[in-house]
Write an enzyme that holds these catalytic residues in place. Structure first.
Site, PDB file in Angstrom:
ATOM      1  CG  HIS A  75      41.169  39.469  37.736  1.00  9.92           C
ATOM      2  ND1 HIS A  75      40.356  38.662  36.959  1.00  9.92           N
ATOM      3  CD2 HIS A  75      40.413  40.560  38.030  1.00  9.92           C
ATOM      4  CE1 HIS A  75      39.174  39.242  36.806  1.00  9.92           C
ATOM      5  NE2 HIS A  75      39.176  40.390  37.449  1.00  9.92           N
ATOM      6  CG  HIS A  77      38.328  44.839  39.799  1.00 10.19           C
ATOM      7  ND1 HIS A  77      38.132  45.242  38.498  1.00 10.19           N
ATOM      8  CD2 HIS A  77      38.093  43.505  39.819  1.00 10.19           C
ATOM      9  CE1 HIS A  77      37.772  44.198  37.760  1.00 10.19           C
ATOM     10  NE2 HIS A  77      37.744  43.124  38.539  1.00 10.19           N
ATOM     11  CG  HIS A 192      33.444  38.264  32.842  1.00 11.21           C
ATOM     12  ND1 HIS A 192      33.381  38.705  34.138  1.00 11.21           N
ATOM     13  CD2 HIS A 192      32.340  37.477  32.663  1.00 11.21           C
ATOM     14  CE1 HIS A 192      32.292  38.203  34.732  1.00 11.21           C
ATOM     15  NE2 HIS A 192      31.639  37.468  33.852  1.00 11.21           N
ATOM     16  CG  ASP A 320      37.231  39.222  40.123  1.00  6.66           C
ATOM     17  OD1 ASP A 320      37.520  40.392  39.790  1.00  6.66           O
ATOM     18  OD2 ASP A 320      36.180  38.657  39.769  1.00  6.66           O
TER      19      ASP A 320
END
Ligand SMILES: [Zn+2]
Length: 468
Positions: A75, A77, A192, A320
Site C-alpha cells: 500500500h 501512493h 479504508h 501508506d
C-alpha cells in the site's frame, strides 16, 4: 528454530553462477539457516551451506548480516500522473530500495485506475520510470466501475480499493457488489474503513481547537473505524469475497478483524509503521507532518497493534507512503485542517520493525519474514515468485545489518518530498544492500539501478491464502 543447510537443499548446477551471497543468516520459510544463495539469470538457483555454494562471477560475503526476501509494500501512493510534485515512480522506487522494498503495490491518489486503458498507461509509465518491480490497485471503486472487476482481474489487476468515508466515499451496495464479483473471479477488495457519519458529527463538535494538531486525531474517534470494519466484515461474510482492511489503527478495529478471522471470514489486514512508532500525544510536538488518515491513536491502541502483529492477527506492514511538498504541511501550522494528510514511509517499514521489533526483543525473524514478504506476496497473488527465498523464485532480497545504528534525517531519504516524520530519531538495524532479480539496486546508501529496470508484476487471481 535454526539448522545448518545440507546439500539436500541445493539444486545441482553445472559451472559457475552469476552471483553468490555467502556467510549470511538466511530467513527461509522453514526457519533460520546459515549459508548463502546463488543466482542465475535473476532467479535463485542455489540455497546451500557455504561449503556447497558454487563458483560465481560476483561473491558477496555477508558475515554478521541477515539475508531475507525483499519487502513487498502492499500500500504505497507512488505515482499519480496528476500529483507528480508528491512522488513519482522514479523517486518513490528509489526510496523503496533504500528501505529494502523490492516490489510495491501502488495505490491511486486521485486519478482513477479502473479501465484497461488506464491500466496499460500505468504499466507503461512504471516500466519507463521505476527502479523496482511494481504492481498496482484499481480504484476507487464506485457504482459505475464495479462491473469492470472480471476484466481487470484478467489483466493481472486483482486488488481493488474503496472508501466508506470521504474523499472517495462509496456505499454499502457497492461494497456488496465488489465483494460478490470478487468471490467469483478472485482478487480482493481493500476498504479504508471509517464511518463518515461519525466523522462528520465529531468534526462539527471540535470547532475552536484546530490550532492543536492533536485535534485531528480527536475528531476521528475509534468507533468510526470499528463500526465501518464490522459492517465490511459482515458483507464479506455474506458474499464470500476476500476483504482486506486498509491500515487498521485501533484496538477495537483489530478486535473486529480477529473476530472475523476466527469465524472463518475471508478477511486480512495491514498496519503502518507510523502507527507502530508514534501515538496521538506526539502530534503537538511533531506538528502538521504527523497528520494522516486514519490518524495517530492512543498509547493503548499502539500497544494493541503491536500485540496483534506479533500473534498474526495483522497480516502485513505497509507504508501508506503519501508524502507531499513541505508547503502542504506548513499550511496547517495554525489550523491542522489545512494540512495534507499523508507521510513518508516506504523507506521506514523495515527500519521501524528492526529497531522497535527485532532489537527490542518483541519480534522474531520468522514473524518479520511473514509480515514483510511472505504474507503480502500471498495476499496479492505474487507468491512464490516473490516474497520468499526459494529455488526458482525471483532473486529479490535485502541484506540487513541488524546491529548498525543510524540517525534518520531527510538526507538519507530518497523520497521527493525532502522531509521525514522520523527526523532526528536514532534507529538500530539498517538495510545495507538490496537486489532485484539478481541486480544490485542499493548499496550502503546509494541507489545503483537505473529507472526503467522495474517490471510490472501481474497478480494471480483465484482465492488467496490468508494468514500464516
Ligand atoms: Zn493510502
Amino acid at each position: 528454530m535454526s539448522s545448518t543447510l545440507t546439500s539436500t537443499f541445493r539444486k545441482q548446477t553445472r559451472g559457475p553462477v552469476d552471483l553468490v551471497v555467502k556467510n549470511a543468516k538466511l530467513l527461509l520459510e522453514s526457519g533460520i539457516a546459515w549459508g548463502g544463495i546463488g543466482v542465475i539469470d535473476g532467479i535463485i538457483a542455489v540455497i546451500a551451506g557455504d561449503e556447497h555454494l558454487p563458483e560465481a562471477g560476483t561473491v558477496i560475503n555477508a558475515e554478521g548480516k541477515i539475508l531475507m526476501p525483499g519487502l513487498i509494500d502492499a500500500h504505497a501512493h507512488i505515482h499519480d500522473p496528476t500529483m507528480l510534485e508528491h512522488e513519482t515512480f522514479t523517486t518513490g522506487s528509489k526510496s523503496a530500495v533504500a528501505g529494502g522494498v523490492t516490489t510495491f503495490v501502488d495505490m491511486p491518489l486521485t486519478n482513477q485506475v479502473d479501465t484497461i486503458k488506464a491500466v496499460e498507461e500505468k504499466i507503461a509509465q512504471g516500466e519507463e520510470m521505476s527502479v523496482t518491480d511494481f504492481t498496482f490497485y484499481a480504484g476507487m471503486m464506485n457504482s459505475e466501475n464495479h462491473v469492470a472487476i472480471p476484466m481487470l482481474v484478467d489483466k493481472g489487476i486483482a486488488a481493488f480499493k474503496a472508501f466508506t468515508c470521504e474523499p472517495y466515499q462509496t456505499n454499502n451496495g457497492v461494497i456488496v457488489k465488489c465483494l460478490s464479483a470478487i468471490s467469483e473471479v478472485g482478487g480482493h477488495l481493500t476498504v479504508h474503513s471509517e464511518d463518515q457519519g461519525i466523522l462528520d458529527e465529531f468534526l462539527f463538535e471540535m470547532d475552536d481547537d484546530w490550532d492543536a494538531p492533536i485535534s485531528h486525531s480527536l475528531s476521528r474517534p475509534n468507533i468510526a473505524e470499528q463500526l465501518a470494519i464490522r459492517q465490511n466484515i459482515e458483507i464479506a461474510s455474506q458474499t464470500g469475497g476476500h476483504l482486506h482492511i486498509a491500515h487498521v489503527t485501533t484496538r477495537e478495529g483489530v478486535q473486529e478483524v480477529e473476530r472475523g478471522k476466527l469465524r472463518g471470514v475471508m478477511v486480512s489486514t495491514e498496519v503502518c509503521p507510523h502507527h507502530l512508532m508514534f501515538y496521538r500525544d506526539d502530534m503537538n510536538r511533531l506538528g502538521p507532518k504527523s497528520k494522516m488518515n486514519p490518524p495517530l491513536r492512543a498509547r493503548e491502541d499502539r500497544a494493541a497493534l503491536w500485540s496483534a502483529l506479533l500473534r498474526g492477527a495483522i497480516d502485513t506492514v505497509v507504508s501508506d507512503h503519501a508524502p507531499c511538498p513541505i508547503e502542504m504541511k506548513e499550511s496547517g501550522a495554525e489550523d491542522i485542517r489545512e494540512a495534507w494528510s499523508g507521510v513518508d514511509g516506504i523507506q521506514m517499514i523495515l527500519r521501524v520493525l528492526l529497531s522497535e521489533g527485532i532489537n527490542k526483543a518483541r519480534m522474531t525473524y520468522s514473524r518479520l519474514l511473514r509480515i514483510c514478504s511472505r504474507n503480502p506476496a500471498r495476499i496479492f497473488g505474487l507468491y512464490p515468485k516473490k516474497g520468499v527465498l526459494r529455488i526458482g523464485a525471483d532473486a529479490d532480497f535485502v541484506i540487513i545489518d541488524p546491529n548498525k545504528e543510524e540517525k534518520i534525517t531527510a538526507d538519507i531519504m530518497e523520497t521527493k518530498c525532502g522531509w521525514t516524520l522520523y527526523e532526528g530519531m536514532m534507529m538500530k538495524g539498517v538495510p545495507v544492500m538490496t537486489f532485484i532479480r539478481g541486480a544490485q539496486a542499493f548499496n550502503e546508501g546509494s541507489v545503483t539501478l537505473k529507472p526503467g529496470y522495474g517490471k510490472f508484476q501481474a497478480m494471480g487471481s483465484g482465492n488467496r491464502p490468508i494468514g500464516d
